[in-house]
Design a protein around this motif. Structure first.
Motif, PDB file in Angstrom:
ATOM      1  N   LEU A  28      -0.623   1.140  -9.374  1.00  0.00           N
ATOM      2  CA  LEU A  28       0.439   1.191  -8.372  1.00  0.00           C
ATOM      3  C   LEU A  28       1.517   2.202  -8.752  1.00  0.00           C
ATOM      4  O   LEU A  28       2.022   2.193  -9.872  1.00  0.00           O
ATOM      5  CB  LEU A  28       1.070  -0.196  -8.214  1.00  0.00           C
ATOM      6  N   ASP A  29       1.864   3.066  -7.812  1.00  0.00           N
ATOM      7  CA  ASP A  29       2.926   4.061  -8.007  1.00  0.00           C
ATOM      8  C   ASP A  29       4.183   3.557  -7.313  1.00  0.00           C
ATOM      9  O   ASP A  29       4.248   3.508  -6.081  1.00  0.00           O
ATOM     10  CB  ASP A  29       2.483   5.412  -7.422  1.00  0.00           C
ATOM     11  N   LEU A  30       5.188   3.158  -8.085  1.00  0.00           N
ATOM     12  CA  LEU A  30       6.406   2.599  -7.507  1.00  0.00           C
ATOM     13  C   LEU A  30       7.135   3.595  -6.612  1.00  0.00           C
ATOM     14  O   LEU A  30       7.886   3.210  -5.727  1.00  0.00           O
ATOM     15  CB  LEU A  30       7.361   2.131  -8.617  1.00  0.00           C
ATOM     16  N   GLY A  31       6.894   4.878  -6.848  1.00  0.00           N
ATOM     17  CA  GLY A  31       7.591   5.902  -6.083  1.00  0.00           C
ATOM     18  C   GLY A  31       7.027   6.168  -4.709  1.00  0.00           C
ATOM     19  O   GLY A  31       7.639   6.882  -3.909  1.00  0.00           O
ATOM     20  N   THR A  32       5.874   5.606  -4.407  1.00  0.00           N
ATOM     21  CA  THR A  32       5.236   5.882  -3.115  1.00  0.00           C
ATOM     22  C   THR A  32       5.183   4.658  -2.204  1.00  0.00           C
ATOM     23  O   THR A  32       4.577   4.708  -1.140  1.00  0.00           O
ATOM     24  CB  THR A  32       3.804   6.403  -3.330  1.00  0.00           C
ATOM     25  N   MET A  33       5.810   3.570  -2.603  1.00  0.00           N
ATOM     26  CA  MET A  33       5.752   2.351  -1.783  1.00  0.00           C
ATOM     27  C   MET A  33       6.589   2.516  -0.521  1.00  0.00           C
ATOM     28  O   MET A  33       7.741   2.937  -0.579  1.00  0.00           O
ATOM     29  CB  MET A  33       6.262   1.146  -2.586  1.00  0.00           C
ATOM     30  N   ASP A  34       5.992   2.203   0.620  1.00  0.00           N
ATOM     31  CA  ASP A  34       6.657   2.323   1.918  1.00  0.00           C
ATOM     32  C   ASP A  34       6.983   0.923   2.430  1.00  0.00           C
ATOM     33  O   ASP A  34       6.105   0.177   2.835  1.00  0.00           O
ATOM     34  CB  ASP A  34       5.738   3.054   2.907  1.00  0.00           C
ATOM     35  N   GLY A  35       8.271   0.586   2.415  1.00  0.00           N
ATOM     36  CA  GLY A  35       8.694  -0.742   2.831  1.00  0.00           C
ATOM     37  C   GLY A  35       8.336  -1.076   4.264  1.00  0.00           C
ATOM     38  O   GLY A  35       8.057  -2.237   4.594  1.00  0.00           O
ATOM     39  N   ASN A  36       8.344  -0.081   5.145  1.00  0.00           N
ATOM     40  CA  ASN A  36       8.008  -0.329   6.551  1.00  0.00           C
ATOM     41  C   ASN A  36       6.563  -0.794   6.707  1.00  0.00           C
ATOM     42  O   ASN A  36       6.266  -1.689   7.499  1.00  0.00           O
ATOM     43  CB  ASN A  36       8.241   0.935   7.382  1.00  0.00           C
ATOM     44  N   ILE A  37       5.676  -0.176   5.943  1.00  0.00           N
ATOM     45  CA  ILE A  37       4.259  -0.554   5.998  1.00  0.00           C
ATOM     46  C   ILE A  37       4.024  -1.878   5.272  1.00  0.00           C
ATOM     47  O   ILE A  37       3.336  -2.772   5.770  1.00  0.00           O
ATOM     48  CB  ILE A  37       3.386   0.549   5.364  1.00  0.00           C
ATOM     49  N   LEU A  38       4.630  -2.020   4.097  1.00  0.00           N
ATOM     50  CA  LEU A  38       4.380  -3.193   3.261  1.00  0.00           C
ATOM     51  C   LEU A  38       5.043  -4.464   3.786  1.00  0.00           C
ATOM     52  O   LEU A  38       4.767  -5.551   3.288  1.00  0.00           O
ATOM     53  CB  LEU A  38       4.848  -2.912   1.829  1.00  0.00           C
ATOM     54  N   THR A  98       6.340  -4.464  -4.979  1.00  0.00           N
ATOM     55  CA  THR A  98       5.300  -4.165  -5.965  1.00  0.00           C
ATOM     56  C   THR A  98       4.113  -5.112  -5.783  1.00  0.00           C
ATOM     57  O   THR A  98       2.954  -4.697  -5.878  1.00  0.00           O
ATOM     58  CB  THR A  98       5.836  -4.248  -7.409  1.00  0.00           C
ATOM     59  N   TYR A  99       4.403  -6.379  -5.503  1.00  0.00           N
ATOM     60  CA  TYR A  99       3.321  -7.340  -5.266  1.00  0.00           C
ATOM     61  C   TYR A  99       2.632  -7.059  -3.936  1.00  0.00           C
ATOM     62  O   TYR A  99       1.411  -7.183  -3.815  1.00  0.00           O
ATOM     63  CB  TYR A  99       3.877  -8.774  -5.301  1.00  0.00           C
ATOM     64  N   ARG A 100       3.430  -6.665  -2.947  1.00  0.00           N
ATOM     65  CA  ARG A 100       2.848  -6.296  -1.663  1.00  0.00           C
ATOM     66  C   ARG A 100       1.992  -5.036  -1.796  1.00  0.00           C
ATOM     67  O   ARG A 100       0.954  -4.899  -1.132  1.00  0.00           O
ATOM     68  CB  ARG A 100       3.956  -6.075  -0.629  1.00  0.00           C
ATOM     69  N   GLY A 101       2.436  -4.120  -2.653  1.00  0.00           N
ATOM     70  CA  GLY A 101       1.674  -2.889  -2.867  1.00  0.00           C
ATOM     71  C   GLY A 101       0.314  -3.159  -3.464  1.00  0.00           C
ATOM     72  O   GLY A 101      -0.702  -2.575  -3.053  1.00  0.00           O
ATOM     73  N   VAL A 102       0.271  -4.053  -4.434  1.00  0.00           N
ATOM     74  CA  VAL A 102      -1.003  -4.445  -5.049  1.00  0.00           C
ATOM     75  C   VAL A 102      -1.892  -5.116  -4.008  1.00  0.00           C
ATOM     76  O   VAL A 102      -3.090  -4.813  -3.905  1.00  0.00           O
ATOM     77  CB  VAL A 102      -0.764  -5.394  -6.241  1.00  0.00           C
ATOM     78  N   ALA A 103      -1.304  -6.007  -3.222  1.00  0.00           N
ATOM     79  CA  ALA A 103      -2.077  -6.711  -2.196  1.00  0.00           C
ATOM     80  C   ALA A 103      -2.672  -5.731  -1.185  1.00  0.00           C
ATOM     81  O   ALA A 103      -3.844  -5.862  -0.799  1.00  0.00           O
ATOM     82  CB  ALA A 103      -1.190  -7.720  -1.477  1.00  0.00           C
ATOM     83  N   LYS A 104      -1.882  -4.755  -0.775  1.00  0.00           N
ATOM     84  CA  LYS A 104      -2.373  -3.777   0.212  1.00  0.00           C
ATOM     85  C   LYS A 104      -3.522  -2.955  -0.362  1.00  0.00           C
ATOM     86  O   LYS A 104      -4.498  -2.644   0.350  1.00  0.00           O
ATOM     87  CB  LYS A 104      -1.245  -2.846   0.662  1.00  0.00           C
ATOM     88  N   MET A 105      -3.428  -2.588  -1.627  1.00  0.00           N
ATOM     89  CA  MET A 105      -4.515  -1.818  -2.253  1.00  0.00           C
ATOM     90  C   MET A 105      -5.821  -2.608  -2.204  1.00  0.00           C
ATOM     91  O   MET A 105      -6.890  -2.033  -1.944  1.00  0.00           O
ATOM     92  CB  MET A 105      -4.138  -1.475  -3.701  1.00  0.00           C
TER      93      MET A 105
END
Length: 214
Positions: free
Chosen positions: A67-77, A39-46
């Motif tokens: 941030l949409d928790l359902g769309t986070m891609d661990g491989n990318i993040l 979730t923190y990585r998702g915010v950072a990527k945005m």
């Protein structure tokens, strides 16, 4: 088991094995799984994607809310630069609050959920049905991370990985807001001398014991 959702909180430092254990537990139990670090990585990527400053509180808060928790891609993040950016976003108290609220909402999913991170058992889900703190010696974790990176074409040396691991441990355990620590009622699982199968079996036994009391 009652209608109440069953919550499993798994905490610990980087490369301890908690992520793999959590995913396997969720799959076997048919529970929902959330790697809260993403979730923190998702915010950072945005923020990175829009070339926005990582230390702008207002912008970081907006990204956290969107941030949409359902769309986070661990491989990318999992990218190294996103991880570094995430560590800067994660120290903003208001961003942590927004994301913790989202993580708590996720944990309410039925029939159960497995959340892994640094502060699940202490902050996000202090009333979790089972808490496990997964750890290992820094050198062991660095070796695991080094081999994983090598398999993906990484160029960091073992010493560089070890330095990163120790710095991250210090940052996670030393921060004022929600520091990484073992909850008082958490089971300690030291995986220093365990392969992942042994560690998973040990964690599963703890979960099964708790489920059998429900």
């Amino acid at each position: 088991m009652s209608e109440k959702t069953f919550i499993i909180a798994i905490d610990g430092p980087a490369a301890s094995g908690k992520g793999t254990i959590s995913r396997r537990l969720a799959k076997e139990l048919k529970f929902h799984h959330l790697d809260t670090g993403l979730t923190y990585r998702g915010v950072a990527k945005m923020l990175l994607d829009q070339n926005l400053p990582l230390d702008d509180v207002t912008l970081a808060e907006q990204a956290a809310r969107e941030l949409d928790l359902g769309t986070m891609d661990g491989n990318i993040l999992s990218a190294h630069d996103i991880g570094n950016a995430a560590s800067k976003v994660a120290v903003i108290p208001s961003v942590r609050k927004i994301l913790v609220d989202a993580q708590r909402a996720f944990s309410a999913k039925t029939p159960g959920s497995v959340l892994d991170g640094r502060d699940i058992g202490t902050v996000v889900c202090p009333n979790a049905d089972v808490k496990i703190y997964v750890t290992a010696k820094a050198e062991t974790r660095a070796e695991r991370r080094f081999k994983e990176a090598q398999s993906k074409g990484g160029t960091q040396s073992y010493d560089e990985v070890l330095t990163d691991i120790k710095a991250r441990d210090e940052r996670d355990s030393g921060r004022k807001d929600s520091p990484m620590r073992q909850a008082d009622d958490a089971h300690l699982l030291d995986t220093s001398k365990m392969d992942i199968e042994t560690a998973f079996t040990a964690a599963k036994a703890l979960i099964n014991a708790a489920l059998n009391t429900k």
